[in-house]
Design a protein around this motif. Structure first.
Motif, short mmCIF file in Angstrom:
data_model
loop_
_atom_site.label_atom_id
_atom_site.label_comp_id
_atom_site.label_asym_id
_atom_site.label_seq_id
_atom_site.Cartn_x
_atom_site.Cartn_y
_atom_site.Cartn_z
N ALA A 41 0.80 -1.22 0.00
CA ALA A 41 0.00 0.00 0.00
C ALA A 41 0.84 1.27 0.00
O ALA A 41 0.37 2.32 -0.46
CB ALA A 41 -0.93 0.01 1.21
N SER A 42 2.08 1.21 0.53
CA SER A 42 2.91 2.42 0.64
C SER A 42 4.19 2.35 -0.16
O SER A 42 4.48 3.25 -0.95
CB SER A 42 3.25 2.68 2.12
N TYR A 43 4.98 1.30 0.01
CA TYR A 43 6.32 1.28 -0.59
C TYR A 43 6.25 1.11 -2.11
O TYR A 43 6.97 1.79 -2.85
CB TYR A 43 7.18 0.19 0.04
N LEU A 44 5.40 0.21 -2.59
CA LEU A 44 5.25 0.06 -4.05
C LEU A 44 4.73 1.35 -4.69
O LEU A 44 5.32 1.84 -5.67
CB LEU A 44 4.32 -1.11 -4.36
N PRO A 45 3.63 1.94 -4.19
CA PRO A 45 3.16 3.19 -4.81
C PRO A 45 4.15 4.35 -4.69
O PRO A 45 4.29 5.14 -5.63
CB PRO A 45 1.87 3.50 -4.04
N LEU A 46 4.85 4.46 -3.54
CA LEU A 46 5.83 5.54 -3.39
C LEU A 46 6.93 5.41 -4.43
O LEU A 46 7.34 6.41 -5.05
CB LEU A 46 6.42 5.53 -1.98
N MET A 47 7.42 4.20 -4.64
CA MET A 47 8.47 4.01 -5.64
C MET A 47 7.96 4.38 -7.03
O MET A 47 8.69 4.99 -7.83
CB MET A 47 8.95 2.56 -5.61
N ARG A 48 6.71 4.04 -7.30
CA ARG A 48 6.14 4.39 -8.61
C ARG A 48 6.04 5.90 -8.77
O ARG A 48 6.35 6.46 -9.83
CB ARG A 48 4.75 3.75 -8.76
N VAL A 49 5.61 6.59 -7.71
CA VAL A 49 5.51 8.05 -7.76
C VAL A 49 6.87 8.67 -8.03
O VAL A 49 7.02 9.55 -8.91
CB VAL A 49 4.92 8.59 -6.45
N LEU A 50 7.89 8.23 -7.30
CA LEU A 50 9.22 8.82 -7.45
C LEU A 50 9.81 8.54 -8.83
O LEU A 50 10.45 9.40 -9.44
CB LEU A 50 10.14 8.29 -6.35
N ARG A 51 9.60 7.33 -9.34
CA ARG A 51 10.10 6.99 -10.67
C ARG A 51 9.37 7.79 -11.75
O ARG A 51 9.97 8.22 -12.73
CB ARG A 51 9.98 5.49 -10.91
N THR A 52 8.07 7.99 -11.55
CA THR A 52 7.30 8.78 -12.52
C THR A 52 7.79 10.22 -12.56
O THR A 52 8.01 10.79 -13.65
CB THR A 52 5.80 8.76 -12.14
N LEU A 53 8.01 10.82 -11.40
CA LEU A 53 8.48 12.20 -11.35
C LEU A 53 9.92 12.31 -11.85
O LEU A 53 10.29 13.31 -12.50
CB LEU A 53 8.36 12.74 -9.93
N ALA A 54 10.74 11.30 -11.57
CA ALA A 54 12.12 11.30 -12.08
C ALA A 54 12.13 11.27 -13.61
O ALA A 54 12.98 11.90 -14.25
CB ALA A 54 12.89 10.11 -11.51
N THR A 135 8.28 -7.02 -12.02
CA THR A 135 9.19 -6.39 -12.99
C THR A 135 10.34 -5.67 -12.31
O THR A 135 11.49 -5.78 -12.75
CB THR A 135 8.40 -5.38 -13.86
N LEU A 136 10.05 -4.94 -11.24
CA LEU A 136 11.04 -4.02 -10.66
C LEU A 136 11.68 -4.51 -9.36
O LEU A 136 12.79 -4.12 -9.04
CB LEU A 136 10.38 -2.66 -10.40
N ARG A 146 18.89 2.78 -5.00
CA ARG A 146 20.19 3.25 -5.50
C ARG A 146 20.01 4.07 -6.79
O ARG A 146 20.68 5.10 -6.98
CB ARG A 146 21.13 2.07 -5.76
N GLU A 147 19.10 3.63 -7.66
CA GLU A 147 18.86 4.37 -8.89
C GLU A 147 18.37 5.78 -8.58
O GLU A 147 18.79 6.76 -9.21
CB GLU A 147 17.83 3.61 -9.74
N LEU A 148 17.47 5.91 -7.60
CA LEU A 148 16.96 7.23 -7.22
C LEU A 148 18.04 8.08 -6.58
O LEU A 148 18.09 9.30 -6.79
CB LEU A 148 15.78 7.07 -6.27
N LEU A 149 18.93 7.45 -5.82
CA LEU A 149 20.02 8.19 -5.19
C LEU A 149 21.05 8.62 -6.23
O LEU A 149 21.54 9.76 -6.20
CB LEU A 149 20.68 7.32 -4.12
#
Length: 519
Positions: A41-54, A135-136, A146-149
């Motif tokens: 509910a939190s970690y999967l959607p948060l990662m998706r949000v950050l990757r989308t904005l990146a 997939t991810l 690490r990719e986001l960092l």
């Protein structure tokens, strides 16, 4: 369309990601289910949000605290497999809801047609999460973070192993836990955090010296620790270590002990279940509406509420930056900080709100950056002497040291003393270099799990208190059992016991007792 007038200063969003070690320690109602619910509910959607904005070339979005114990679970093969099973089960439950013709639950949200519509939407949601996960996340969270960092999308905050309440911890174990926690982050992410989210935002005078020695340059405290003056980061005492305070006026706009956006009538109700499928098909409906009377969830109604709350938050931040900048006579820094699990787990619409607010703030003339950005840009004021404090009830230490948990405080002291003395003797050797001692490693691992700040918190808040006491005493027993065998010279038995406990508590595989500071 005219550009909005820029507002002075800098806004930083800080998220604190933490759960205790739950793998192999029960499933329901408290245990691994808690991990998998938060993950989905939190970690999967948060990662998706950050990757989308990146992907939109947006960077320096937020400062993300990830405790070593969460990082360990998100990389653990057992947990990764368990998470895949949980997501598939979620999809099956949604499929069941979509095809139900009769229901035992008479509430409006569980009426057959309402539940079928909800189940169809929930099935699509689960399908997307499962596809994302397969997939991810195949190799855990570390490659994604690490990719986001590497891309400077986020700043990482670290912390000590197992999330102990540091002010009450033996200084030797406190230093060890912090240094090992930072090393754990370096191994996982190839980034050593410069800042930490101190467990429970807990501080005792003098801890800034420990932070400086460990290479920590900044840490979080709650607003009252700075007497409410959170407009700038503040060097602590005579050190160069900067304390950042949570701005409660802005943070409480989203979530406080009494109010906040997630309580809006249109949002999904966290506490109301459909008893046939275990899903949550109702909306909040109203503050005093009983569960059996709550209305069915309406995604369009909820999305409209999200837009309203994004606009409200942006306006709140703009006003606060202007007011604080005027008050201090220079551009101010505003920090809003929350538990990551609020976004999605507790507040279903939270990830959507995050994505939209992180777009809307810059569009409204608000400069967004990380805590490190704030230091680099000079949002640092005069030195300050901090009081003993935390972000718990009363903003002091009572949640972790009060009468309700006096027995756990005593237990922690006794277990840590026994662990340290046993490990000291086990590593006292004429051999040079001293060989690694797996038994001593496991003693420290179990001692750290014993002193996790989660157990007294859960007891003080009467939230699964029996489970918390059970966990504290279980790890205390493990520590004493292994240490007792080793201290009495029963080395083979100590090894067998350490092996057995490690099968459940094998996190932090690089933990090395030889790095424990000397007495």
């Amino acid at each position: 369309m005219t550009e909005p007038e820029p507002v002075p200063g800098l806004f930083t969003l800080v998220l604190h990601t933490h759960l205790p070690w739950l793998a192999h320690h029960g499933r329901w109602p408290v245990g691994e289910e808690w991990l998998y619910q938060s993950w989905s509910a939190s970690y999967l959607p948060l990662m998706r949000v950050l990757r989308t904005l990146a992907a939109e070339d947006r960077g320096h979005l937020l400062t993300l605290g990830v405790t070593p114990v969460v990082a360990a679970q998100l990389d653990d093969p057992y947990c990764l497999q368990g998470m895949q099973h949980w997501l598939a089960n979620w999809q099956l439950r949604a499929l069941e809801a979509a095809h139900l013709r009769t229901v035992a639950d008479p509430s409006p949200a569980s009426a057959p047609e309402a539940l079928r519509q909800f189940g169809s939407r929930e099935y699509a949601h689960a399908e997307r999460e499962l596809a994302d996960y397969e997939t991810l996340w195949r190799h855990g969270a570390s490659p994604l973070l690490r990719e986001l960092l590497d891309g400077e999308v986020i700043e990482l905050l670290g912390g000590p192993l197992a999330h102990p309440f540091q002010p009450l911890l033996n200084p030797r174990l406190r230093e060890f836990a912090l240094r090992e926690g930072l090393a754990d982050a370096q191994q996982r992410f190839v980034h050593t955090p410069r800042g930490i989210w101190a467990p429970e935002c807990a501080y005792a005078p003098g801890m800034e010296a420990d932070y400086a020695a460990a290479g920590v340059g900044h840490f979080m405290v709650d607003g009252p620790s700075l007497h409410g003056d959170t407009a700038l980061g503040r060097p602590v005492a005579g050190s160069d270590v900067v304390a950042f305070g949570r701005d409660l006026q802005v943070s409480y706009r989203v979530w406080s002990p009494k109010s906040g956006y997630p309580g809006h009538a249109a949002y999904r109700d966290f506490h109301t279940y459909d008893h046939t499928t275990g899903l949550k098909p109702a909306r909040v409906t109203g503050r005093n509406v009983p569960s059996e009377a709550k209305a069915p969830y309406d995604p369009q109604r909820a999305e409209a509420a999200v837009d309203g709350h994004v606009a409200d938050f942006v306006d709140t931040v703009r006003q606060r930056l202007r007011a604080e900048s005027a008050r201090i006579g220079r551009p101010a820094h505003v920090v809003a900080a929350f538990d990551t699990e609020l976004f999605g787990h507790w507040w279903y619409e939270g990830p959507l709100w995050l994505e939209r607010v992180l777009r809307a703030l810059p569009a409204a003339g608000v400069r967004v950056g990380t805590l490190s950005d704030a230091i680099a840009a000079g949002f640092v004021g005069a030195p300050v002497e901090l009081p003993p404090s935390s972000w718990g009830s009363g903003k002091d230490w009572q949640v972790w040291s009060g009468e309700k948990v006096a027995d756990l405080v005593t237990l922690n002291g006794e277990v840590v003393d026994a662990a340290l003395s046993t490990v000291d003797k086990a590593l006292a050797s004429d051999a040079a270099p001293t060989p690694r001692n797996f038994v001593a490693d496991q003693i420290l691992r179990e001692a750290l799990l014993t002193v996790s700040s989660d157990w007294p918190f859960m007891v003080s808040k009467d939230s699964a208190a029996d489970y918390a006491r059970y966990r504290a005493h279980l790890h205390a027993h493990a520590t004493r059992e292994i240490a007792g065998a080793l201290a009495s010279g029963r080395h083979e038995q100590a090894q067998r016991l350490a092996d057995g406990w490690n099968r459940a508590d094998g996190l932090f595989g690089a933990l090395d007792a030889r790095r424990l500071p000397g007495a």
